[in-house]
Design a protein around this motif. Structure first.
Motif, PDB file in Angstrom:
ATOM      1  N   UNK A  96       0.858  -1.182   0.000  1.00 63.53           N
ATOM      2  CA  UNK A  96       0.000   0.000   0.000  1.00 63.53           C
ATOM      3  C   UNK A  96       0.897   1.236   0.000  1.00 63.53           C
ATOM      4  N   UNK A  97       0.304   2.393  -0.248  1.00 62.45           N
ATOM      5  CA  UNK A  97       1.097   3.621  -0.186  1.00 62.45           C
ATOM      6  C   UNK A  97       0.649   4.438   1.015  1.00 62.45           C
ATOM      7  N   UNK A  98       1.643   4.987   1.700  1.00 64.94           N
ATOM      8  CA  UNK A  98       1.413   5.861   2.846  1.00 64.94           C
ATOM      9  C   UNK A  98       2.364   7.031   2.712  1.00 64.94           C
ATOM     10  N   UNK A  99       1.807   8.216   2.547  1.00 67.52           N
ATOM     11  CA  UNK A  99       2.610   9.436   2.413  1.00 67.52           C
ATOM     12  C   UNK A  99       3.683   9.291   1.331  1.00 67.52           C
ATOM     13  N   UNK A 100       3.292   8.851   0.157  1.00 68.01           N
ATOM     14  CA  UNK A 100       4.161   8.684  -1.014  1.00 68.01           C
ATOM     15  C   UNK A 100       5.258   7.639  -0.825  1.00 68.01           C
ATOM     16  N   UNK A 101       5.056   6.685   0.085  1.00 67.76           N
ATOM     17  CA  UNK A 101       5.999   5.590   0.295  1.00 67.76           C
ATOM     18  C   UNK A 101       5.270   4.273   0.088  1.00 67.76           C
ATOM     19  N   UNK A 102       5.952   3.311  -0.506  1.00 64.40           N
ATOM     20  CA  UNK A 102       5.406   1.962  -0.618  1.00 64.40           C
ATOM     21  C   UNK A 102       5.704   1.213   0.674  1.00 64.40           C
ATOM     22  N   UNK A 103       4.675   0.627   1.265  1.00 57.40           N
ATOM     23  CA  UNK A 103       4.812  -0.077   2.532  1.00 57.40           C
ATOM     24  C   UNK A 103       4.191  -1.455   2.385  1.00 57.40           C
ATOM     25  N   UNK A 104       4.871  -2.475   2.890  1.00 56.77           N
ATOM     26  CA  UNK A 104       4.341  -3.835   2.862  1.00 56.77           C
ATOM     27  C   UNK A 104       3.301  -3.973   3.968  1.00 56.77           C
ATOM     28  N   UNK A 105       2.136  -4.462   3.602  1.00 63.60           N
ATOM     29  CA  UNK A 105       1.026  -4.662   4.538  1.00 63.60           C
ATOM     30  C   UNK A 105       1.015  -6.122   4.969  1.00 63.60           C
ATOM     31  N   UNK A 106       1.705  -6.420   6.073  1.00 70.20           N
ATOM     32  CA  UNK A 106       1.818  -7.810   6.532  1.00 70.20           C
ATOM     33  C   UNK A 106       0.481  -8.407   6.932  1.00 70.20           C
ATOM     34  N   UNK A 107      -0.320  -7.648   7.646  1.00 67.07           N
ATOM     35  CA  UNK A 107      -1.590  -8.172   8.133  1.00 67.07           C
ATOM     36  C   UNK A 107      -2.693  -8.163   7.098  1.00 67.07           C
ATOM     37  N   UNK A 108      -2.491  -7.453   6.011  1.00 73.14           N
ATOM     38  CA  UNK A 108      -3.504  -7.380   4.964  1.00 73.14           C
ATOM     39  C   UNK A 108      -4.706  -6.542   5.353  1.00 73.14           C
ATOM     40  N   UNK A 109      -4.516  -5.638   6.321  1.00 71.12           N
ATOM     41  CA  UNK A 109      -5.662  -4.865   6.796  1.00 71.12           C
ATOM     42  C   UNK A 109      -5.444  -3.361   6.807  1.00 71.12           C
ATOM     43  N   UNK A 110      -4.355  -2.894   6.199  1.00 75.13           N
ATOM     44  CA  UNK A 110      -4.134  -1.447   6.150  1.00 75.13           C
ATOM     45  C   UNK A 110      -5.167  -0.813   5.221  1.00 75.13           C
ATOM     46  N   UNK A 111      -5.586   0.403   5.525  1.00 79.25           N
ATOM     47  CA  UNK A 111      -6.612   1.040   4.692  1.00 79.25           C
ATOM     48  C   UNK A 111      -6.081   1.432   3.318  1.00 79.25           C
ATOM     49  N   UNK A 112      -6.986   1.548   2.376  1.00 76.06           N
ATOM     50  CA  UNK A 112      -6.644   1.996   1.037  1.00 76.06           C
ATOM     51  C   UNK A 112      -6.461   0.859   0.057  1.00 76.06           C
TER      52      UNK A 112
END
Length: 90
Positions: free
Chosen positions: A23-39
């Motif tokens: 997912x992206x957070x503040x123009x950064x790519x972040x791995x969503x380990x839990x699969x529950x981050x918004x967006x």
């Protein structure tokens, strides 16, 4: 049965458990380990070749529907840690 997703790098279909959700957070790519981050999320194999192909094709930008470039440092650090786990080094 595990849901099927498509890798944005190689475009191959695989089970959700075999792919990383990014997912992206503040123009950064972040791995969503839990699969529950918004967006919106983009799915990619945890292989450097798939990530490089996705970056080359600007697939993350399209899949996440964000304008402009994204910072990939967090994702690259994560892939390096996967490589270390596979090779047995710490």
């Amino acid at each position: 049965m595990d849901p099927v997703r498509t890798c944005v790098g190689c475009r191959a279909r695989a089970s959700r458990s075999a792919l990383l959700r990014v997912v992206h957070t503040e123009s950064r790519l972040v791995v969503d380990d839990g699969g529950s981050m918004p967006g919106r999320g983009a799915w990619v194999h945890p292989r450097r070749s798939c990530v490089e192909l996705a970056l080359q094709r600007r697939a993350f930008v399209r899949a996440l529907r964000v304008p402009g470039p994204l910072d990939t440092q967090t994702l690259e650090e994560r892939l390096n840690s996967y490589g270390n786990q596979v090779n047995g080094s710490k």
